[in-house]
Scaffold this active site. Sequence first.
Site, PDB file in Angstrom:
ATOM      1  N   ASP A  46      -0.005   9.199   0.271  1.00 23.32           N
ATOM      2  CA  ASP A  46       0.610  10.498  -0.064  1.00 23.32           C
ATOM      3  C   ASP A  46       2.112  10.457  -0.386  1.00 23.32           C
ATOM      4  OD1 ASP A  46      -1.789  10.873   1.249  1.00 23.32           O
ATOM      5  OD2 ASP A  46      -0.952  12.112   2.833  1.00 23.32           O
ATOM      6  N   TRP A  88       0.814  -1.225   0.000  1.00 16.29           N
ATOM      7  CA  TRP A  88       0.000   0.000   0.000  1.00 16.29           C
ATOM      8  C   TRP A  88       0.850   1.278   0.000  1.00 16.29           C
ATOM      9  CZ3 TRP A  88      -4.821   1.967  -0.304  1.00 16.29           C
ATOM     10  CH2 TRP A  88      -5.016   3.265   0.192  1.00 16.29           C
ATOM     11  N   TRP A 122      -4.486   0.498   3.831  1.00 19.71           N
ATOM     12  CA  TRP A 122      -3.821   1.401   4.776  1.00 19.71           C
ATOM     13  C   TRP A 122      -3.558   0.678   6.099  1.00 19.71           C
ATOM     14  CZ3 TRP A 122      -4.288   3.814   9.501  1.00 19.71           C
ATOM     15  CH2 TRP A 122      -3.555   4.987   9.675  1.00 19.71           C
ATOM     16  N   GLU A 150      -5.992  18.918   4.582  1.00 22.50           N
ATOM     17  CA  GLU A 150      -4.819  18.045   4.747  1.00 22.50           C
ATOM     18  C   GLU A 150      -3.694  18.450   3.797  1.00 22.50           C
ATOM     19  OE1 GLU A 150      -6.707  13.796   5.984  1.00 22.50           O
ATOM     20  OE2 GLU A 150      -6.611  14.128   3.852  1.00 22.50           O
ATOM     21  N   ASP A 171       0.768  16.941   8.842  1.00 18.60           N
ATOM     22  CA  ASP A 171       1.271  17.132   7.483  1.00 18.60           C
ATOM     23  C   ASP A 171       2.118  18.401   7.324  1.00 18.60           C
ATOM     24  OD1 ASP A 171      -0.352  14.926   7.198  1.00 18.60           O
ATOM     25  OD2 ASP A 171      -1.943  15.965   6.110  1.00 18.60           O
TER      26      ASP A 171
END
Length: 507
Positions: A47, A44, A71, A229, A178
């Site tokens: 980003d 997997w 995920w 995000e 992030d």
Amino acid sequence: MRKIHLTSLLLAVLSQLSFGQGNQVGTKSERYRPQYHFTPKAHWMNDPNGMVYYKGTYHLFYQYYPGGTVWGPMHWGHTTSKDMVHWQEKPIALYPDSLGYIFSGSAVVDVHNTSGFGKNGQVPLVAIFTHHNPKLEKLKSDKIQYQSLAYSLDDGKTWTKYAGNPVLPNPGISDFRDPKVRWYEAQKKWIMTLATKDHITFYSSPNLKSWSKESEFGRDAGAHGGVWECPDLIPLNHNGKTVWVLIANINPGGPNGGSAAQYFVGDFDGKNFRAYSKKTKWMDYGADNYAGVTFSNTGNRTILMGWMSNWQYATVVPTVAWRSATTVPRELGLKEVGKELLLTSKPIKELNTLNEQSFSLKNLAVKDSYDLTAKTKNNTGLFKLELSTQNTDDFSIVLANEQGNEVLIGYDKSANQYYIDRSHSGKVDFEKGFGKRHTAPRFPSDKTISLTLMVDVASVELFADSGLTIMTDIFFPEKPLNKLFIKSTTGISIPNLTYTRLASSVL
Ligand code: FRU
């Protein structure tokens, strides 16, 4: 480790069972494996993270779960390239630890060694990322995410976590993640652009280790379908003046459903970002460009790569050994349209190194359907087309196969819209919202409609009108889409068309 090994083995067996010979896990020919977009060999990915250019090498890290194809506890996977086109997968760079999973973030070249991590003149590369603490999450704490550092003293090969982590503790905001960090030369300080629930918070630091809050942006601006995000704050040159673009990704709430990237254009003075307009602009109208951020340290060029998927269905797309690819790298710029400044995205010039046979057609008259299959015969290509807006009518470029699967990329004159229709693109029933037609505005710019289409097995990226309208969509046909048509019921004339076959960059 044993668990990972077993999963890989199982995937290999599964892949063989479903697709037979020639589709082995991790090979070029594996079903749906893109030929010039980065995909991890197995498991997997989401980003892109920590993208940085240093000493002739582009580093791409990415949200990675080596234990499966959905995920899970996040790591930073790592791949490197000399040209952003040919990628070589490297060992995992960052593993989860007692502070949590390794969520998204960025990396910088600390040229002046402000962090003090540099030893014996070696310039440190510093990664700034979010630790996400699953233990605190279980306890329903709202302080589960905080920012931490890791550094590399061997030009990005190996990474050491900072003993003083976290460097930015959570002030009580459940979504606090992030970090995208850049050097702000005018005030000789680092600026961190951070996702803080429904807005962005800017922090600054002299040394990457101690951070002070500068300001906030966004509570009263833009689209709020989901948490803001993976932000990025980018300076771009417009007629000799620096204009700043703030990207904030949202999920859901995109223009065509699910995840998407909105942006604002404005000024930044080292403390505040002031948008010229608080109305959302979309970087990409397709369904499959999310969490895109730019490389650090690329001089005058600003290059973005996104995750070519959408949280709405990313975990159920029908690939076997791996899940997800990145978009092609795109060079960003600005263009004035009426009274507004809009962001433009164009495929990077390095992609030209993939060009193989090419043909051009001039003044092509298309009525109903024109079959280009005999000339193209493949499903990885670059298609360029120019039409004058006065003479054109509705038309579509159709990628198809014998099974009747098709992807339409077209222009609807009365709506003045571009579209990608993947309703009949093959496997669509893995998620109810997948098989749809997506639309995007055509911005009033030039008198010519100019389209660049990049097709790669299971994806298409449309760059229209000098990069003003972008659409990225993925699809999963039952057999390769190796037929190509141009269709127009009313009829159109195309002054200029070029098709270039693209080589595989999978190593
Ligand atoms: C965006 C995102 C980030 C987070 C990461 C976790 O796709 O939700 O906000 O850091 O994915 O994998």
